[in-house]
Write a protein that holds these residues in place. Structure first.
Motif, mmCIF file in Angstrom:
data_model
loop_
_atom_site.group_PDB
_atom_site.id
_atom_site.type_symbol
_atom_site.label_atom_id
_atom_site.label_comp_id
_atom_site.label_asym_id
_atom_site.label_seq_id
_atom_site.Cartn_x
_atom_site.Cartn_y
_atom_site.Cartn_z
ATOM 1 N N ALA A 1 0.992 -1.337 0.000
ATOM 2 C CA ALA A 1 0.027 0.004 0.069
ATOM 3 C C ALA A 1 0.620 1.099 0.023
ATOM 4 O O ALA A 1 1.880 1.363 0.572
ATOM 5 N N ARG A 2 0.316 2.433 -0.664
ATOM 6 C CA ARG A 2 0.841 3.596 -0.391
ATOM 7 C C ARG A 2 -0.081 4.540 -0.429
ATOM 8 O O ARG A 2 -1.461 4.234 -1.075
ATOM 9 N N GLY A 3 -0.094 5.823 0.020
ATOM 10 C CA GLY A 3 -1.047 6.843 0.071
ATOM 11 C C GLY A 3 -0.607 7.911 0.892
ATOM 12 O O GLY A 3 0.298 8.147 1.488
ATOM 13 N N PRO A 4 -1.769 8.924 0.900
ATOM 14 C CA PRO A 4 -1.676 10.113 1.636
ATOM 15 C C PRO A 4 -1.190 10.162 3.068
ATOM 16 O O PRO A 4 -1.055 11.080 3.660
ATOM 17 N N TYR A 5 -1.421 9.215 4.034
ATOM 18 C CA TYR A 5 -1.316 8.790 5.357
ATOM 19 C C TYR A 5 -0.643 7.662 5.474
ATOM 20 O O TYR A 5 -0.443 7.057 6.509
#
Length: 548
Positions: free
Chosen positions: A396-400
């Protein structure tokens, strides 16, 4: 960004800001805004104490000035080891306002974990309770200070003690500084940057000492606010913090922080025991809480005979360990509320089932990522995405979701893909509808004679056997096969023989190589501080018995 932390790539961060995902607000500024909006509403409740939004904001200001007066500077780390009290929340906001960085520590941590955290973080301050559950935290703090090089100031929530600065003295110094108009009386560091680290959470693994997870103001304000939206929270909600608030789950998923962002009220429980919590639900009209399965099981058992009024509960979040459909199906009817399955981690990614999801999806899946900007894949050993239904590693990757643990570059090189995806270590699959199903941990995969067996799959089959109330499966070393399968069981009634268990699993169509080789019967499972089954302890016990 603090040296030792990994920033989001500049173009990615710019995109999050342009889309309004990161809105450039620090935790301290967020509280000030909330206090202006909900001034006299109750923010926090603990025992008979009720603290309004305005009071919490002013308290954080005093603490900010007081910590500054006692030499805590921007960028310095302060280990905070307190139970579920309003002081924990106020201290975090106060340190945030001077740009200092709290390191969240479990109250259960002792010298081994604390010396590790102080050395890794370079902490200059350490906040402890005087005593908690008859344990002398003052002695612990003195020991940690003697064994480390950076600790300059020991703080205590309690009476004054030699070598410690009492929290009451921090507040008094803050009041004096603000009245005098000194630099220490400034509520918010003038150069505070929302992209800076707001605090450090700790990794939840049980295989080593905890790693430190940098959470920025930008990412955490977004995470907790969005989690509250998915849970359909409003100012009328009352959240009960059953789990320790230093855990991400209880702090901001949506937890205490998300509750404050909606103008609601957060009630802090001393323990997750239903005998302690049920009166709080009834007294305060609690509408929402979050638990791990072991705690839910206690609540379900108590609800059968306890006459407390739980009718105010509308939503219970449950996460932290795998659950069978039979177990999840009991939660809603047993507690008289809706169930929300949660998969989350202190490192970032949160998946929730949604209120309007089909009933079967709520009972059998962990839902979907809370943010449209989250990127989640299930990949094979080659790193390529797998079709729905196939089991692989969740990335996973993302803004948080973090881009790197603090000061462990060698580990980060293994834990993240070259394009920034975090390798969670979780075995997962996606349903055709796109919902996530966690199947276990990669490290819980047993390799028996070259065959790979999911511990979680074997546990599910064992739980289908009459009389088996709880099951945990671990590997035990074997000279011939490499690893053998050990089933640790809690039963209600006569213990079934190993041969009986094997016949029952055969009848369910389970392959021979997945059948347990040995079985242990126990009265209870050892638990980690978060309430998860401590499989390392179980495996060690099995190995010890085998040697004997």
């Amino acid at each position: 960004m603090l040296p030792g932390c990994t920033s989001w790539p500049a173009e990615v961060a710019r995109g999050y800001r342009e889309k309004g995902i990161w809105r450039g607000q620090t935790m301290g500024a967020m509280l000030a805004e909330l206090a202006g909006r909900h001034r006299d509403r109750t923010a926090l409740v603990h025992h008979d104490r009720r603290i309004s939004y305005a009071e919490l904001d002013a308290w954080a200001d005093r603490l900010a000035a007081g910590f500054a007066a006692h030499g805590v500077a921007r960028g310095e780390r302060v280990v905070v080891q307190l139970p579920n009290t309003p002081e924990f929340i106020a201290i975090v906001f106060g340190l945030s306002r001077i740009g200092a960085i709290p390191v969240f520590s479990l109250v259960a941590h002792r010298a081994t974990e604390l010396t590790h955290l102080v050395r890794l973080s370079g902490a200059t301050g350490y906040m402890v309770p005087e005593t908690y559950r008859r344990f002398d935290h003052l002695a612990l703090a003195r020991q940690v200070q003697a064994e480390t090089d950076t600790l300059r100031t020991l703080f205590v929530f309690g009476d004054r003690a030699d070598g410690f600065v009492a929290l009451s003295d921090v507040e008094a110094a803050g009041t004096a500084a603000r009245e005098a108009g000194t630099a220490a009386g400034e509520a918010l560091s003038p150069d505070a940057d929302p992209s800076d680290v707001a605090f450090f959470l700790l990794s939840g693994g049980t295989t080593a000492l905890p790693k430190m997870i940098p959470r920025t103001h930008d990412d955490y304000v977004y995470q907790s606010e969005l989690a509250a939206q998915v849970c359909q929270m409003s100012a009328e909600d009352v959240y009960l913090a059953v789990l320790p608030v230093e855990f991400n789950f209880a702090f901001g998923c949506p937890g205490v922080i998300g509750t404050l962002q909606t103008g609601g009220m957060a009630v802090l429980a001393d323990t997750p025991n239903p005998l302690d919590c049920f009166p709080l639900v009834e007294r305060h009209g609690v509408t929402m809480t979050a638990m791990v399965p072991s705690v839910v099981a206690l609540w379900l058992e108590a609800a059968e005979w306890n006459d407390a009024d739980l009718s105010s509960l509308r939503l219970v979040q449950v996460g932290g360990a795998r659950m069978t459909r039979e177990f999840t199906a009991r939660i809603g009817p047993g507690l008289g509320c809706s169930l929300q399955q949660v998969f989350g981690m202190a490192e970032g990614l949160l998946c929730f089932s949604h209120p309007d999801d089909p009933a079967d999806a709520v009972l059998t899946t962990q839902g979907r990522p809370i943010s449209p900007a989250d990127e989640m894949l299930v990949v094979g050993p080659d790193g390529d995405p797998l079709p729905s239904g196939e089991i692989g590693e969740l990335v996973a990757r993302g803004p948080y979701t973090l881009r790197g643990y603090y000061r462990v570059p060698e580990y980060n090189a293994r834990a993240f893909t070259p394009d920034g995806f975090f390798r969670t270590g979780d075995l997962a699959r996606l349903t055709p509808a796109g919902d996530l199903v966690i199947e276990g941990r990669i490290k819980e995969m047993i390799i028996r004679g070259g065959d790979k067996i999911s511990a979680g799959e074997v546990e599910d089959h064992l739980l289908a056997h009459p009389g088996v109330t709880a099951a945990a499966v671990t590997a035990v070393p074997d000279d011939l096969l490499g690893e053998r399968i050990c089933a640790h069981l809690i039963v209600d009634g006569p213990a079934p023989a190993l041969a009986e268990l094997k016949r029952a699993m055969h009848a369910r169509g389970v392959a021979d190589y997945k059948l347990p080789d040995t079985v242990r019967f126990v009265t209870e499972f050892p638990l980690t501080p978060l309430g998860k089954i401590d499989k390392l302890a179980l495996a060690a016990a099995a190995a010890s018995e085998r040697k004997a």
